[in-house]
Design a protein around this motif. Structure first.
Motif, PDB file in Angstrom:
ATOM      1  N   LYS A  36      -1.901   3.329  -9.586  1.00  0.00           N
ATOM      2  CA  LYS A  36      -2.436   2.623  -8.418  1.00  0.00           C
ATOM      3  C   LYS A  36      -3.908   2.303  -8.658  1.00  0.00           C
ATOM      4  O   LYS A  36      -4.799   3.087  -8.375  1.00  0.00           O
ATOM      5  CB  LYS A  36      -2.259   3.434  -7.143  1.00  0.00           C
ATOM      6  N   TYR A  49       4.853   2.181  -6.342  1.00  0.00           N
ATOM      7  CA  TYR A  49       4.142   2.638  -7.538  1.00  0.00           C
ATOM      8  C   TYR A  49       4.930   3.744  -8.241  1.00  0.00           C
ATOM      9  O   TYR A  49       4.981   3.791  -9.467  1.00  0.00           O
ATOM     10  CB  TYR A  49       2.743   3.149  -7.159  1.00  0.00           C
ATOM     11  N   GLU A  50       5.546   4.589  -7.442  1.00  0.00           N
ATOM     12  CA  GLU A  50       6.324   5.696  -7.990  1.00  0.00           C
ATOM     13  C   GLU A  50       7.587   5.194  -8.688  1.00  0.00           C
ATOM     14  O   GLU A  50       7.888   5.587  -9.817  1.00  0.00           O
ATOM     15  CB  GLU A  50       6.703   6.667  -6.866  1.00  0.00           C
ATOM     16  N   ASP A  70       0.798  -1.220   0.000  1.00  0.00           N
ATOM     17  CA  ASP A  70       0.000   0.000   0.000  1.00  0.00           C
ATOM     18  C   ASP A  70       0.840   1.284   0.000  1.00  0.00           C
ATOM     19  O   ASP A  70       0.295   2.369  -0.151  1.00  0.00           O
ATOM     20  CB  ASP A  70      -0.963   0.009   1.187  1.00  0.00           C
ATOM     21  N   LYS A  71       2.157   1.158   0.171  1.00  0.00           N
ATOM     22  CA  LYS A  71       3.024   2.339   0.151  1.00  0.00           C
ATOM     23  C   LYS A  71       3.088   2.905  -1.266  1.00  0.00           C
ATOM     24  O   LYS A  71       3.191   2.148  -2.238  1.00  0.00           O
ATOM     25  CB  LYS A  71       4.445   1.990   0.593  1.00  0.00           C
ATOM     26  N   PRO A  72       3.078   4.221  -1.397  1.00  0.00           N
ATOM     27  CA  PRO A  72       3.157   4.811  -2.740  1.00  0.00           C
ATOM     28  C   PRO A  72       4.524   4.652  -3.406  1.00  0.00           C
ATOM     29  O   PRO A  72       4.631   4.751  -4.619  1.00  0.00           O
ATOM     30  CB  PRO A  72       2.830   6.289  -2.506  1.00  0.00           C
ATOM     31  N   ASP A  73       5.572   4.373  -2.624  1.00  0.00           N
ATOM     32  CA  ASP A  73       6.931   4.292  -3.174  1.00  0.00           C
ATOM     33  C   ASP A  73       7.043   3.298  -4.327  1.00  0.00           C
ATOM     34  O   ASP A  73       7.634   3.604  -5.357  1.00  0.00           O
ATOM     35  CB  ASP A  73       7.930   3.895  -2.088  1.00  0.00           C
ATOM     36  N   THR A 130      -2.543  -3.150  -7.492  1.00  0.00           N
ATOM     37  CA  THR A 130      -2.371  -3.452  -6.068  1.00  0.00           C
ATOM     38  C   THR A 130      -2.549  -4.945  -5.814  1.00  0.00           C
ATOM     39  O   THR A 130      -1.773  -5.554  -5.082  1.00  0.00           O
ATOM     40  CB  THR A 130      -3.379  -2.642  -5.226  1.00  0.00           C
TER      41      THR A 130
END
Length: 174
Positions: A80, A73-74, A68-71, A85
């Motif tokens: 997302k 995906y970035e 669930d961390k945005p890192d 996910t």
């Protein structure tokens, strides 16, 4: 392959994988004495199964905290969405279950508790994504995808697989 910025993943120095004592992800059973301990013991709070279920919940919480961390995906420039996910969740579950399998019968049993927690979480995520009708059908489809991806990952690391197979399978599934 997309323009992946792997350098941004490795900006920090290596550190211990042990959780710090004040980490919110740390899970420890309370140590009661006297009548409280007796009551909890009688209610099977300290049974092997209860401890395993609490441990599985803690491990699964750690898995989802990474997914669930945005890192991630970035770094990989992923959108997302539920599909992305879910794919990352399956990959992380495979890594954990594969590792637990090496522990033998107890590891496999513990992995089953984690899998049950995973199923419950996926059902909640599907509902949160707006699917309320045909939930059972969705869950069966997601289970097929889960096991299909697990087989692909296992095949990609088999002795017969080429060196790039795992990378290619991960890239295709995510």
């Amino acid at each position: 392959y997309k323009d992946v910025r792997l350098n941004s993943m490795f900006l920090s120095k290596p550190s211990s994988l042990a959780l710090p004592p004040d980490s919110p992800l740390r899970a420890e059973d309370p140590h009661y004495e006297g009548i409280k301990r007796l009551m909890l013991t009688l209610l099977l709070f300290y049974s092997k199964q209860s401890k395993s279920i609490r441990g599985a919940n803690a491990v699964y919480h750690r898995i989802t905290s990474h997914v669930d961390k945005p890192d991630i995906y970035e770094v990989f420039q992923l959108e997302k969405t539920f599909k992305t996910t879910f794919s990352l969740l399956v990959l992380h579950m495979w890594l954990v279950l594969r590792r637990l399998k090496e522990e033998g019968k107890d590891g496999v049993k513990f992995g089953q508790y984690i899998y049950e927690t995973y199923n419950h979480d996926v059902e909640l995520r599907v509902s949160k994504a707006g699917v309320n009708l045909l939930l059972t059908k969705w869950m069966k489809e997601l289970e097929k995808i889960f096991y299909g991806n697990i087989v692909k990952y296992d095949t990609a690391i088999s002795p017969e697989a080429s060196q790039d197979d795992l990378v290619n399978v991960i890239w295709r599934t995510i």
